[in-house]
Each structure stands twice: as structure tokens, then as C-alpha cells.
Design a protein around this motif. Structure first.
Motif, PDB file in Angstrom:
ATOM      1  N   LYS A   1       0.847  -1.203   0.000  1.00  0.00           N
ATOM      2  CA  LYS A   1       0.000   0.000   0.000  1.00  0.00           C
ATOM      3  C   LYS A   1       0.885   1.258   0.000  1.00  0.00           C
ATOM      4  O   LYS A   1       0.630   2.223  -0.721  1.00  0.00           O
ATOM      5  N   VAL A   2       1.958   1.214   0.800  1.00  0.00           N
ATOM      6  CA  VAL A   2       2.905   2.338   0.839  1.00  0.00           C
ATOM      7  C   VAL A   2       3.499   2.555  -0.558  1.00  0.00           C
ATOM      8  O   VAL A   2       3.608   3.685  -1.040  1.00  0.00           O
ATOM      9  N   GLY A   3       3.863   1.449  -1.212  1.00  0.00           N
ATOM     10  CA  GLY A   3       4.429   1.524  -2.563  1.00  0.00           C
ATOM     11  C   GLY A   3       3.461   2.167  -3.552  1.00  0.00           C
ATOM     12  O   GLY A   3       3.848   3.005  -4.379  1.00  0.00           O
ATOM     13  N   GLU A   4       2.181   1.801  -3.438  1.00  0.00           N
ATOM     14  CA  GLU A   4       1.160   2.382  -4.331  1.00  0.00           C
ATOM     15  C   GLU A   4       1.021   3.884  -4.081  1.00  0.00           C
ATOM     16  O   GLU A   4       0.901   4.679  -5.021  1.00  0.00           O
ATOM     17  N   LEU A   5       1.014   4.277  -2.802  1.00  0.00           N
ATOM     18  CA  LEU A   5       0.870   5.699  -2.462  1.00  0.00           C
ATOM     19  C   LEU A   5       2.098   6.492  -2.924  1.00  0.00           C
ATOM     20  O   LEU A   5       1.996   7.661  -3.294  1.00  0.00           O
ATOM     21  N   PHE A   6       3.244   5.826  -2.913  1.00  0.00           N
ATOM     22  CA  PHE A   6       4.468   6.475  -3.405  1.00  0.00           C
ATOM     23  C   PHE A   6       4.366   6.690  -4.914  1.00  0.00           C
ATOM     24  O   PHE A   6       4.664   7.765  -5.435  1.00  0.00           O
ATOM     25  N   GLU A   7       3.908   5.643  -5.615  1.00  0.00           N
ATOM     26  CA  GLU A   7       3.797   5.737  -7.073  1.00  0.00           C
ATOM     27  C   GLU A   7       2.783   6.792  -7.495  1.00  0.00           C
ATOM     28  O   GLU A   7       2.937   7.448  -8.517  1.00  0.00           O
ATOM     29  N   SER A   8       1.727   6.951  -6.688  1.00  0.00           N
ATOM     30  CA  SER A   8       0.692   7.935  -7.049  1.00  0.00           C
ATOM     31  C   SER A   8       1.069   9.351  -6.602  1.00  0.00           C
ATOM     32  O   SER A   8       0.329  10.305  -6.834  1.00  0.00           O
ATOM     33  N   GLY A   9       2.221   9.489  -5.942  1.00  0.00           N
ATOM     34  CA  GLY A   9       2.699  10.815  -5.569  1.00  0.00           C
ATOM     35  C   GLY A   9       2.237  11.316  -4.210  1.00  0.00           C
ATOM     36  O   GLY A   9       2.530  12.437  -3.803  1.00  0.00           O
ATOM     37  N   GLU A  10       1.454  10.463  -3.490  1.00  0.00           N
ATOM     38  CA  GLU A  10       0.990  10.878  -2.159  1.00  0.00           C
ATOM     39  C   GLU A  10       2.088  10.733  -1.104  1.00  0.00           C
ATOM     40  O   GLU A  10       2.122  11.479  -0.131  1.00  0.00           O
ATOM     41  N   TYR A  11       2.957   9.735  -1.292  1.00  0.00           N
ATOM     42  CA  TYR A  11       4.089   9.540  -0.384  1.00  0.00           C
ATOM     43  C   TYR A  11       5.385   9.892  -1.115  1.00  0.00           C
ATOM     44  O   TYR A  11       5.447   9.816  -2.347  1.00  0.00           O
ATOM     45  N   PHE A  12       6.386  10.238  -0.352  1.00  0.00           N
ATOM     46  CA  PHE A  12       7.675  10.614  -0.923  1.00  0.00           C
ATOM     47  C   PHE A  12       8.756   9.632  -0.473  1.00  0.00           C
ATOM     48  O   PHE A  12       8.486   8.709   0.293  1.00  0.00           O
ATOM     49  N   VAL A  13       9.988   9.850  -0.939  1.00  0.00           N
ATOM     50  CA  VAL A  13      11.079   8.915  -0.624  1.00  0.00           C
ATOM     51  C   VAL A  13      11.253   8.763   0.889  1.00  0.00           C
ATOM     52  O   VAL A  13      11.458   7.663   1.400  1.00  0.00           O
ATOM     53  N   GLY A  14      11.141   9.859   1.615  1.00  0.00           N
ATOM     54  CA  GLY A  14      11.277   9.809   3.081  1.00  0.00           C
ATOM     55  C   GLY A  14      10.253   8.878   3.712  1.00  0.00           C
ATOM     56  O   GLY A  14      10.559   8.143   4.659  1.00  0.00           O
ATOM     57  N   ASP A  15       9.020   8.905   3.151  1.00  0.00           N
ATOM     58  CA  ASP A  15       7.966   8.011   3.663  1.00  0.00           C
ATOM     59  C   ASP A  15       8.320   6.553   3.390  1.00  0.00           C
ATOM     60  O   ASP A  15       8.079   5.674   4.208  1.00  0.00           O
ATOM     61  N   LEU A  16       8.897   6.331   2.210  1.00  0.00           N
ATOM     62  CA  LEU A  16       9.281   4.975   1.812  1.00  0.00           C
ATOM     63  C   LEU A  16      10.360   4.437   2.756  1.00  0.00           C
ATOM     64  O   LEU A  16      10.293   3.288   3.203  1.00  0.00           O
ATOM     65  N   ILE A  17      11.335   5.279   3.058  1.00  0.00           N
ATOM     66  CA  ILE A  17      12.419   4.876   3.969  1.00  0.00           C
ATOM     67  C   ILE A  17      11.865   4.610   5.364  1.00  0.00           C
ATOM     68  O   ILE A  17      12.191   3.610   6.009  1.00  0.00           O
ATOM     69  N   PHE A  18      10.972   5.505   5.828  1.00  0.00           N
ATOM     70  CA  PHE A  18      10.366   5.341   7.152  1.00  0.00           C
ATOM     71  C   PHE A  18       9.565   4.026   7.213  1.00  0.00           C
ATOM     72  O   PHE A  18       9.632   3.277   8.192  1.00  0.00           O
ATOM     73  N   ALA A  19       8.846   3.731   6.124  1.00  0.00           N
ATOM     74  CA  ALA A  19       8.061   2.490   6.071  1.00  0.00           C
ATOM     75  C   ALA A  19       8.976   1.269   6.177  1.00  0.00           C
ATOM     76  O   ALA A  19       8.663   0.300   6.872  1.00  0.00           O
ATOM     77  N   GLY A  20      10.131   1.349   5.496  1.00  0.00           N
ATOM     78  CA  GLY A  20      11.097   0.245   5.567  1.00  0.00           C
ATOM     79  C   GLY A  20      11.616   0.049   6.982  1.00  0.00           C
ATOM     80  O   GLY A  20      11.759  -1.081   7.462  1.00  0.00           O
ATOM     81  N   GLU A  21      11.868   1.168   7.678  1.00  0.00           N
ATOM     82  CA  GLU A  21      12.335   1.087   9.070  1.00  0.00           C
ATOM     83  C   GLU A  21      11.248   0.496   9.967  1.00  0.00           C
ATOM     84  O   GLU A  21      11.522  -0.319  10.849  1.00  0.00           O
TER      85      GLU A  21
END
Length: 212
Positions: free
Chosen positions: A49-69
Motif C-alpha cells: 500500500k505504501v508503494g502504491e501511495l508512493f507511485e501515485s505521488g501521495e508519499y515521498f522517498v522519506g515516507d518509503l524509507i520510514f516504512a522500511g524502518e
């Protein structure tokens, strides 16, 4: 039993407090290993879901890194109930993101889950060329080599690594698994790997089947 949908949403919404609270309560309830695996799956769905929100521009790289953590923390909390108490190591894996690719979220999830399943994992990190794999393989003599990549160019780097492992005379003693968004059955054949996966839990199962 923990509500898996609420858990998936907590990961997807990056709600750290809610997620950690749910996982700690879950571990305290002394779940079965099977129940713990379904919780890991729900966390992974949250990551999708995080990946989808990133692809749609709602999440940014920082969100992706935080999600991984968040996911790494989640796996750490779950380790006691997903089989990490097996003291004997079931096998060795040399793992890295291949040359030219700097993505490591998927690799880190796979490493955490493999360790929880009893593997000894030697993680070389990101952007690793064939020589790094060859050197480590000769040093630790693993059962499995895992290569990760998210970019399409990673496929070429994976093929080059497999070719050089062959040239170095160490390919035959290894099983090779590749993982990441661009990998397919066709790519797996062309690269010369033994298996591919886009799902960390499935990847761990494949590795377990190889060391039985």
C-alpha cells in the motif's frame, strides 16, 4: 487474534504507535508460528500500500524509507514467534542489492525474515558488483546467493554476476535466488538463476526448500 486488516492499514498509514502496540500485544498473546507468519504477510501488504501511495505521488522517498524502518522494527518484534529461537543455523545466504541499484527495503525485509527462519545471512549492502559476491562466496561458502534489484538495469547486473560466479568456478555449489520488481520467470531463465520472487515470505520458503 489480531485484526490483520487494521494491521495492514497501520503499516500503510505509517502509524508507528498503533503498529508497535498491536505487535507487542500480539507477541504477548503467545501466538503460533503460523499466526505470526500471517501477521508478517499483513505487514507486507501494508508495504505494498505504501508503494502504491508512493507511485501515485501521495508519499515521498522519506515516507518509503520510514516504512522500511517500520517493517524492520516489526520483524524484530515478531522474531521470537516466527522461529528465530532455532539456535542451529539452517543454512548460509550471501545477499546484496546488485551493482547500479541503491534500493534496499526489499532486501532488508528478506534478510530479517531469513534470519528469523534460522538462516545466517551475510548482507553485503547495496550497489555490489560481481567481485564482491565472488569474494564473499569463497570466504563463507554459502548455500544460497540472493540478489536484489528494483531498477530494470539490475537484471543485466544480475546476469553479469551469475556469469562471473560461473567463471570463478563457484556457481555449481550454489542456489541463486533473485528478487525485486523487474524480475520475471523469463528474466530468471536469461539470468541463469534458480528461482525468483517478488515476495520476501515466498523467497524465504524457496530458500528453506533448498536446505532441507
Amino acid at each position: 487474534m489480531i485484526d490483520l486488516k487494521v494491521l495492514t492499514d497501520a503499516v500503510g498509514d505509517l502509524d508507528e504507535d498503533k503498529l508497535m502496540g498491536m505487535l507487542n500485544d500480539f507477541v504477548a498473546s503467545k501466538p503460533t508460528e503460523e499466526e505470526a507468519q500471517s501477521v508478517v504477510g499483513a505487514c507486507q501488504q501494508g508495504m505494498a500500500k505504501v508503494g502504491e501511495l508512493f507511485e501515485s505521488g501521495e508519499y515521498f522517498v522519506g515516507d518509503l524509507i520510514f516504512a522500511g524502518e517500520l517493517l524492520t522494527q516489526s520483524i524484530d518484534i515478531l522474531k521470537p514467534v516466527i522461529g528465530s529461537d532455532k539456535s542451529a543455523k539452517v543454512g548460509k545466504i550471501v545477499l546484496a542489492t546488485v551493482e547500479g541499484d541503491l534500493h534496499d527495503i526489499g532486501k532488508n525485509i528478506f534478510r530479517s525474515m531469513s534470519e528469523a527462519a534460522g538462516f545466517e545471512v551475510f548482507d553485503l549492502g547495496i550497489d555490489q558488483g560481481p567481485s564482491a559476491f565472488i569474494e564473499k562466496v569463497k570466504e563463507v561458502q554459502p548455500d544460497i546467493v540472493g540478489m536484489s534489484g528494483v531498477l530494470t538495469l539490475a537484471l543485466e547486473a544480475m546476469k553479469k554476476t551469475v556469469d562471473e560466479l560461473k567463471a570463478a568456478g563457484v556457481r555449481d555449489s550454489l542456489k541463486i535466488i533473485i528478487g525485486g520488481n523487474p524480475v520475471t520467470e523469463e528474466a530468471c531463465r536469461q539470468i541463469g538463476a534458480d528461482a525468483f520472487t517478488t515476495n520476501a515470505a515466498e523467497g524465504v520458503k524457496i530458500c528453506q526448500s533448498w536446505v532441507k
